[in-house]
Structure formats: structure tokens, C-alpha cells
Design an enzyme around this catalytic site. Structure first.
Site, PDB file in Angstrom:
ATOM      1  N   PRO A  21       0.772  -1.334  -0.137  1.00 56.75           N
ATOM      2  CA  PRO A  21       0.106  -0.078  -0.024  1.00 56.75           C
ATOM      3  C   PRO A  21       0.816   1.180   0.016  1.00 56.75           C
ATOM      4  O   PRO A  21       2.081   1.145   0.080  1.00 56.75           O
ATOM      5  CB  PRO A  21      -0.812  -0.118   1.509  1.00 56.75           C
ATOM      6  N   ALA A  33      -4.815   4.825   3.908  1.00 58.42           N
ATOM      7  CA  ALA A  33      -4.060   3.869   3.072  1.00 58.42           C
ATOM      8  C   ALA A  33      -5.170   2.901   2.427  1.00 58.42           C
ATOM      9  O   ALA A  33      -6.175   2.911   2.615  1.00 58.42           O
ATOM     10  CB  ALA A  33      -3.290   3.125   4.074  1.00 58.42           C
ATOM     11  N   ASN A  34      -4.655   2.083   1.444  1.00 58.91           N
ATOM     12  CA  ASN A  34      -5.235   1.113   0.776  1.00 58.91           C
ATOM     13  C   ASN A  34      -4.879  -0.012   1.672  1.00 58.91           C
ATOM     14  O   ASN A  34      -4.065  -0.259   2.457  1.00 58.91           O
ATOM     15  CB  ASN A  34      -4.750   1.165  -0.528  1.00 58.91           C
ATOM     16  N   ARG A  35      -5.994  -0.980   1.476  1.00 61.13           N
ATOM     17  CA  ARG A  35      -5.829  -2.571   2.005  1.00 61.13           C
ATOM     18  C   ARG A  35      -4.859  -3.204   1.127  1.00 61.13           C
ATOM     19  O   ARG A  35      -5.227  -3.312  -0.063  1.00 61.13           O
ATOM     20  CB  ARG A  35      -7.272  -3.185   2.216  1.00 61.13           C
ATOM     21  N   SER A  36      -3.719  -3.544   1.488  1.00 62.25           N
ATOM     22  CA  SER A  36      -2.785  -4.423   0.715  1.00 62.25           C
ATOM     23  C   SER A  36      -1.705  -5.105   1.783  1.00 62.25           C
ATOM     24  O   SER A  36      -1.226  -4.463   2.438  1.00 62.25           O
ATOM     25  CB  SER A  36      -2.112  -3.530  -0.337  1.00 62.25           C
TER      26      SER A  36
END
Ligand code: CTP
Ligand code: CA
Length: 223
Positions: A21, A33-36
Site C-alpha cells: 500500500p 491507506a489502501n488495504r494491501s
């Protein structure tokens, strides 16, 4: 160093992989943030190295360890990721597996925003650079092969096909990331690889197997 000596179809080829992310600060203690997890990007880097590639791995704050044997560049924000990617060029191929935040917080605070009872903060956003689109559309020194990802929850193939054209990359690896698929954060992936004139539906398999197959296709495309 050891991996640079592996003999395989990608020996002598330099591949850039983005992963994980990005974190976009709100203030020194908070971020969006993005989920990664970084699992798929890491697996791809490892698969490319197994075929002999030299890999530069630009990663946001991931939850899985970075691939051994790659040149690892750690970044936090999308802006930093873009700069790291530009610095790593030229490369023979680039795989953009990172889940880059589309927006950063405009005017992020240098000091911690204090909670005040009954008073809610309002965040304003600014658009982040599209790293994949920038590299895909380079007029000079573009990698021979640019591969993007498209994590979608609806109209997966249609969205991915439009995304490939809009951004100008060669291939898009599309997947359905609705929570009920269990793909986000899991060990498996089910992807469709969208190219200029095909959409290849791959069966559900481990992220390692997806990576091996993708690495083999990259090797064939560069050969
Ligand atoms: N990407 C990137 N830089 C960004 C946003 C995305 O490099 N600022 C890359 C991702 O690494 C991925 C591809 O672009 O390879 C697609 O990302 P995605 O988020 O699916 O596409 P967007 O154009 O941002 O569309 P949306 O989020 O609205 O679906
Ligand atoms: Ca996005």
C-alpha cells in the site's frame, strides 16, 4: 547478488515491481491507506528472480517481508513511490502491483491534531500521481512491457479493459476483490489477464502460482 547469477529466460533482464500500500499522512500519527498485504507483489518479484531477472522492488509499508535478493526501495507515500520508480528507470519490464492511494490529504498537519469533544475534523484531499499511467505513457525510455493490476468489486473485466486503454499499459491483471472471495489478505488469487486483444481467465490458484505463470508470460514477451 546470488539471484543475479540464476540462469533462466529472464537472465540479463531488469524488472521493476511496485508492491504494498501507500500511506498518506493526515498528521504525524495518522494516515489513510489502501488495504494491501504486499503478498502478490512480493510473490511476483520472487517468481521473476527464479527465472533469472534482476528485480528492483519499490514497496510501501507492506505486512509481508520484502523478497530476498531484490534491490528493495522502501517508500511511504505515492509521491515517494513515483520518485523511486522514476529513479529506477530504465528497466526492461515493469509490474505495478502496488495499491497506491488515489488521494493524499491536502495540507497534512506537521503537528498532531488534538481531539476536541464534539468537534470533528474535515479532511481535504489532493489527487496523487498515477504512477502506472505515467510510466505507460513515457515517450522515451518506456519499459518494453508494462503490466498493471486492477482490483475491482464490480464489472471486473469491463473496468479492467477500460483501465488498460486509459492508462496505456500492455497488460492488466484483473481480480475480483469483494470480501466474500477471500482474496484480499489471502494466499490465493483468481485473475483475468487482459491484453490488447484477449482476456485470459486463469483458474483460482495460489499467489505463487499466479506469479510463476505471469513471470513465464513476461519472459516469453521479452524474448
Ligand atoms: N496505480 C498507480 N498509481 C496510482 C494509482 C494506481 O500506479 N496513483 C496503478 C496500480 O498499481 C495498479 C493500477 O494502477 O497497477 C490500477 O490501479 P487502480 O486503483 O485499480 O486504478 P485507478 O485508475 O486508481 O482506478 P480506481 O481506483 O478508481 O478503480
Ligand atoms: Ca485506485
Amino acid at each position: 547478488i546470488k539471484d543475479a547469477l540464476i540462469d533462466g529466460p529472464l537472465k540479463g533482464q531488469h524488472v521493476l515491481v511496485t508492491s504494498g500500500p501507500t500511506h498518506e499522512p493526515i498528521d504525524p500519527v495518522r494516515y489513510i491507506a489502501n488495504r494491501s498485504s504486499g503478498a502478490q507483489g512480493t510473490a511476483i518479484a520472487e517468481a521473476l528472480m527464479r527465472l533469472g531477472a534482476e528485480v528492483t522492488f519499490v514497496t510501501g509499508p507492506a505486512s509481508v517481508p520484502a523478497p530476498l535478493g531484490a534491490r528493495v526501495i522502501r517508500v511511504e507515500t505515492a509521491d515517494q513511490m513515483l520518485r523511486a520508480v522514476e529513479k529506477a528507470l530504465p528497466v526492461d519490464a515493469a509490474v505495478f502491483a502496488a495499491a497506491v492511494a488515489d488521494w493524499r490529504v491536502a495540507g497534512a498537519s506537521n503537528s498532531k491534531i488534538k481531539k476536541q469533544a464534539g468537534k470533528l475534523p474535515t479532511l481535504e484531499f489532493a489527487e496523487n500521481p498515477d504512477i502506472l499511467a505515467r510510466v505507460s505513457q513515457m515517450s522515451e525510455g518506456r519499459p518494453k512491457l508494462v503490466v498493471g493490476f486492477a482490483a475491482e468489486t464490480d464489472d471486473v473485466i469491463a473496468n479492467a479493459t477500460a483501465k488498460r486503454v486509459r492508462k496505456g499499459c500492455d497488460w492488466i491483471v484483473a481480480n475480483d476483490v469483494r470480501p466474500e472471495t477471500g482474496i484480499m489478505g489471502g494466499q490465493e488469487n483468481k485473475v483475468t489477464v487482459v491484453k490488447a486483444d484477449s482476456a485470459e481467465d486463469w483458474p483460482r490458484m495460489s499467489k505463487t502460482d499466479v506469479s510463476d505463470r505471469l513471470a513465464a508470460e513476461i519472459a516469453a514477451a521479452l524474448a
